[in-house]
Scaffold this active site. Structure first.
Site, mmCIF file in Angstrom:
data_model
loop_
_atom_site.group_PDB
_atom_site.id
_atom_site.type_symbol
_atom_site.label_atom_id
_atom_site.label_comp_id
_atom_site.label_asym_id
_atom_site.label_seq_id
_atom_site.Cartn_x
_atom_site.Cartn_y
_atom_site.Cartn_z
ATOM 1 N N GLU A 93 0.982 -1.836 24.123
ATOM 2 C CA GLU A 93 1.824 -0.624 24.212
ATOM 3 C C GLU A 93 1.386 0.217 25.388
ATOM 4 O O GLU A 93 0.180 0.334 25.626
ATOM 5 C CB GLU A 93 1.703 0.175 22.904
ATOM 6 C CG GLU A 93 2.233 -0.613 21.718
ATOM 7 C CD GLU A 93 2.199 0.158 20.389
ATOM 8 O OE1 GLU A 93 1.878 1.359 20.397
ATOM 9 O OE2 GLU A 93 2.489 -0.460 19.365
ATOM 10 N N GLY A 116 0.857 -1.185 0.000
ATOM 11 C CA GLY A 116 0.000 0.000 0.000
ATOM 12 C C GLY A 116 0.890 1.231 0.000
ATOM 13 O O GLY A 116 2.031 1.192 -0.470
ATOM 14 N N ARG A 117 0.392 2.317 0.583
ATOM 15 C CA ARG A 117 1.125 3.588 0.549
ATOM 16 C C ARG A 117 2.531 3.471 1.139
ATOM 17 O O ARG A 117 3.524 3.836 0.503
ATOM 18 C CB ARG A 117 0.328 4.656 1.326
ATOM 19 C CG ARG A 117 -0.947 5.080 0.632
ATOM 20 C CD ARG A 117 -1.815 5.901 1.555
ATOM 21 N NE ARG A 117 -2.374 5.083 2.602
ATOM 22 C CZ ARG A 117 -3.679 4.827 2.749
ATOM 23 N NH1 ARG A 117 -4.554 5.362 1.927
ATOM 24 N NH2 ARG A 117 -4.121 4.065 3.719
ATOM 25 N N ILE A 118 2.638 2.957 2.380
ATOM 26 C CA ILE A 118 3.947 2.930 3.042
ATOM 27 C C ILE A 118 4.852 1.870 2.418
ATOM 28 O O ILE A 118 6.048 2.098 2.234
ATOM 29 C CB ILE A 118 3.777 2.737 4.569
ATOM 30 C CG1 ILE A 118 2.963 3.909 5.142
ATOM 31 C CG2 ILE A 118 5.133 2.650 5.265
ATOM 32 C CD1 ILE A 118 2.511 3.746 6.583
ATOM 33 N N SER A 164 4.297 -1.792 11.413
ATOM 34 C CA SER A 164 2.863 -1.756 11.102
ATOM 35 C C SER A 164 2.027 -1.665 12.386
ATOM 36 O O SER A 164 1.791 -0.569 12.890
ATOM 37 C CB SER A 164 2.482 -2.943 10.221
ATOM 38 O OG SER A 164 2.618 -4.177 10.900
ATOM 39 N N ARG A 165 1.617 -2.803 12.907
ATOM 40 C CA ARG A 165 0.931 -2.839 14.195
ATOM 41 C C ARG A 165 1.447 -4.053 14.955
ATOM 42 O O ARG A 165 1.697 -5.104 14.358
ATOM 43 C CB ARG A 165 -0.591 -2.949 14.021
ATOM 44 C CG ARG A 165 -1.276 -1.633 13.673
ATOM 45 C CD ARG A 165 -1.302 -0.651 14.844
ATOM 46 N NE ARG A 165 -2.007 0.576 14.516
ATOM 47 C CZ ARG A 165 -1.432 1.682 14.035
ATOM 48 N NH1 ARG A 165 -0.120 1.727 13.822
ATOM 49 N NH2 ARG A 165 -2.161 2.763 13.770
ATOM 50 N N HIS A 218 7.124 3.209 19.150
ATOM 51 C CA HIS A 218 6.063 3.619 18.214
ATOM 52 C C HIS A 218 6.276 5.062 17.732
ATOM 53 O O HIS A 218 5.433 5.937 17.947
ATOM 54 C CB HIS A 218 4.675 3.469 18.846
ATOM 55 C CG HIS A 218 3.590 3.333 17.827
ATOM 56 N ND1 HIS A 218 2.461 2.577 18.011
ATOM 57 C CD2 HIS A 218 3.464 3.864 16.574
ATOM 58 C CE1 HIS A 218 1.695 2.653 16.945
ATOM 59 N NE2 HIS A 218 2.279 3.437 16.058
ATOM 60 N N ALA A 229 7.608 5.719 14.376
ATOM 61 C CA ALA A 229 7.948 5.742 12.942
ATOM 62 C C ALA A 229 7.403 6.993 12.233
ATOM 63 O O ALA A 229 8.037 7.525 11.334
ATOM 64 C CB ALA A 229 7.457 4.480 12.243
HETATM 65 P P1 NAD Z 1 -2.421 0.955 3.095
HETATM 66 O O1 NAD Z 1 -3.834 0.577 3.361
HETATM 67 O O2 NAD Z 1 -2.120 1.941 2.017
HETATM 68 O O3 NAD Z 1 -1.547 -0.358 2.789
HETATM 69 C C1 NAD Z 1 -1.697 -1.561 3.459
HETATM 70 C C2 NAD Z 1 -1.522 -2.685 2.436
HETATM 71 O O4 NAD Z 1 -1.505 -3.942 3.126
HETATM 72 C C3 NAD Z 1 -2.669 -2.761 1.421
HETATM 73 O O5 NAD Z 1 -2.158 -2.688 0.102
HETATM 74 C C4 NAD Z 1 -3.310 -4.102 1.691
HETATM 75 O O6 NAD Z 1 -3.790 -4.746 0.520
HETATM 76 C C5 NAD Z 1 -2.139 -4.868 2.283
HETATM 77 N N1 NAD Z 1 -2.552 -6.058 3.014
HETATM 78 C C6 NAD Z 1 -3.728 -6.319 3.633
HETATM 79 N N2 NAD Z 1 -3.726 -7.578 4.152
HETATM 80 C C7 NAD Z 1 -2.516 -8.104 3.842
HETATM 81 C C8 NAD Z 1 -1.902 -9.357 4.098
HETATM 82 N N3 NAD Z 1 -2.555 -10.324 4.764
HETATM 83 N N4 NAD Z 1 -0.657 -9.560 3.642
HETATM 84 C C9 NAD Z 1 0.014 -8.605 2.963
HETATM 85 N N5 NAD Z 1 -0.526 -7.396 2.676
HETATM 86 C C10 NAD Z 1 -1.767 -7.150 3.123
HETATM 87 O O7 NAD Z 1 -1.867 1.469 4.483
HETATM 88 P P2 NAD Z 1 -0.545 2.337 4.747
HETATM 89 O O8 NAD Z 1 -0.867 3.780 4.713
HETATM 90 O O9 NAD Z 1 0.548 1.822 3.902
HETATM 91 O O10 NAD Z 1 -0.283 1.946 6.287
HETATM 92 C C11 NAD Z 1 -0.044 0.594 6.657
HETATM 93 C C12 NAD Z 1 -0.122 0.426 8.156
HETATM 94 O O11 NAD Z 1 1.060 0.934 8.757
HETATM 95 C C13 NAD Z 1 -1.246 1.198 8.846
HETATM 96 O O12 NAD Z 1 -2.467 0.487 8.787
HETATM 97 C C14 NAD Z 1 -0.744 1.353 10.249
HETATM 98 O O13 NAD Z 1 -1.231 0.295 11.057
HETATM 99 C C15 NAD Z 1 0.768 1.250 10.122
HETATM 100 N N6 NAD Z 1 1.464 2.508 10.444
HETATM 101 C C16 NAD Z 1 2.311 2.551 11.515
HETATM 102 C C17 NAD Z 1 3.006 3.713 11.806
HETATM 103 C C18 NAD Z 1 3.972 3.808 12.952
HETATM 104 O O14 NAD Z 1 4.160 4.903 13.487
HETATM 105 N N7 NAD Z 1 4.619 2.741 13.337
HETATM 106 C C19 NAD Z 1 2.805 4.870 11.027
HETATM 107 C C20 NAD Z 1 1.930 4.790 9.959
HETATM 108 C C21 NAD Z 1 1.266 3.610 9.673
#
Ligand code: NAD
Length: 369
Positions: free
Chosen positions: A295, A160-162, A265-266, A317, A319
């Site tokens: 957390e 996805g985005r990240i 991620s989480r 946490h 990032a």
């Molecule tokens: P996003 O929705 O753009 O991307 C997530 C991707 O994961 C999607 O493309 C989805 O299809 C894919 N996905 C879903 N189920 C999956 C699986 N079983 N296996 C592999 N891929 C799978 O979200 P994003 O903006 O990229 O953010 C991702 C996550 O990062 C957020 O949901 C958040 O929990 C986490 N995050 C953490 C921090 C931090 O500070 N640590 C900061 C930002 C985001």
């Protein structure tokens, strides 16, 4: 003049609060750095607030929506992840909630990249050695060697985005890239990255030709030197491909013993007991975590085991915790700015009051005609 809306923020989000106040909003901010107890959130919602500003620490479910029946109009979450908000409950009560996608993408991806480098090149160990006056000589391989990132293979789990931003950064370090995502595959992006890799080699910027491709999870885990996780937390029943404990005994065992795991991620995406075991028993070389099943990380977490300390980096946490990313009031730059804009969109009826057209609203499905 704007109608006087009442808002409760479960946390201070900086200058953006003033922005609301200048628009005539009455905003109460929970003053402590910890999250408020849920009972207080329910009490505030019950008092008739129009909008609630939340962070990922606040459990938002039917109890909260019930308390706000007829008065609560929006929940504005300062995070892209929203696993703390019960989407089905929000939909049942028809309360839109917003998130802060995009603005934290680059900051989070760069931190994941830094974690990978810090882990592989043992930055923590190296600094301890220096500070503790244990650096007695220069030697070709003592007291330790690290593993290079450049030229290695990284698996990006979730494109996805990240995940895509992480790919871009890894490509800059001449890495080969394995992509895995069962729900969204951006072949155009992957093709463009391959083209830039080819161009860099053709123009003499890189010696070797690098590659990028989508593969199965099994292939990604079996072949990668680094595995970086960028999925949302999806529990059983929330997705056809849930991510809860995606990294467990079985998947950790399928990684190379020389490989490193990075998770921004989480927390619950990784089974921490299995990970601690994997590190203790050397199924994998190391792990760097920014997020945890609980957390803040409990004092008795197996991840704190001194036996694995050298190979387990633990971050609180952070990032997305860049100055601009977290607090800019500009909704195109900062999480705080985007949170407030999402709230304003709903309360002030922007986009003709059509929730399905509001860019930061997540649960649009509850408002379709
Ligand atoms: P996003 O929705 O753009 O991307 C997530 C991707 O994961 C999607 O493309 C989805 O299809 C894919 N996905 C879903 N189920 C999956 C699986 N079983 N296996 C592999 N891929 C799978 O979200 P994003 O903006 O990229 O953010 C991702 C996550 O990062 C957020 O949901 C958040 O929990 C986490 N995050 C953490 C921090 C931090 O500070 N640590 C900061 C930002 C985001």
């Amino acid at each position: 003049m704007t109608q006087k809306f009442r808002v409760f923020a479960t946390s201070d989000i900086g200058e953006s609060i003033e922005l609301l106040r200048r628009r005539g909003y009455e905003v109460e901010v929970y003053p402590k750095p910890q999250s408020p107890p849920k009972s207080l959130i329910v009490e505030k919602v019950k008092s008739g607030i129009d909008g609630l500003i939340t962070t990922l620490r606040d459990p938002i479910d039917a109890e909260v929506f019930e308390a706000g029946k007829g008065t609560l109009k929006v929940v504005a979450q300062m995070a892209v992840g929203f696993d703390n908000i019960n989407r089905a409950d929000a939909n049942r009560y028809k309360i839109p909630f917003t998130n802060t996608a995009d603005v934290l993408t680059e900051a989070t991806a760069e931190f994941a990249f830094f974690m990978m480098g810090a882990l592989a090149r043992k930055l923590w160990t190296a600094e301890h050695l220096t500070r503790e006056n244990k650096w007695d000589y220069w030697h070709p391989f003592l007291p330790f060697l690290g593993d290079e990132v450049t030229g290695k293979t990284v698996a990006v789990i979730g494109t996805g985005r990240i995940g895509l931003a992480m790919i871009k950064k890894c490509a800059g370090f001449d890495m080969n890239i394995l992509c895995y995502d069962p729900a969204y595959q951006n072949h155009e992006y992957v093709k463009a990255i391959q083209e830039t890799m080819d161009l860099r080699q053709a123009r003499g910027i890189c010696k070797d030709k690098n590659w990028i491709k989508y593969v199965s999870l099994e292939e990604a885990l079996a072949q990668a030197d680094f595995v970086s996780v960028h999925v949302p937390l999806l529990r059983e029943g929330e997705s056809a491909t849930p991510t809860y404990h995606l990294f467990n005994e079985r998947t950790l065992r399928s990684m190379k013993p020389t490989a490193f795991l990075v998770n921004t991620s989480r927390g619950p995406v990784v089974d921490e007991a299995a990970l601690a075991k994997a590190l203790r028993e050397n199924w994998i070389a190391g792990a760097a975590l920014d997020v945890y099943e609980k957390e803040p990380l409990p004092k008795d977490s197996p991840l704190r085991d001194p036996a694995i300390e050298e190979r387990c980096r633990l971050y609180p946490h952070v990032a997305s915790a860049g100055r601009i990313t977290r607090l800019s009031t500009d909704p195109n730059k900062g999480m705080a700015g985007r949170t407030v804009q999402g709230l304003i969109d709903v309360l002030e009826g922007n986009y003709g009051g059509d929730v399905t057209k509001m860019p930061y609203v997540v649960n649009k499905e509850a408002f379709g005609k």
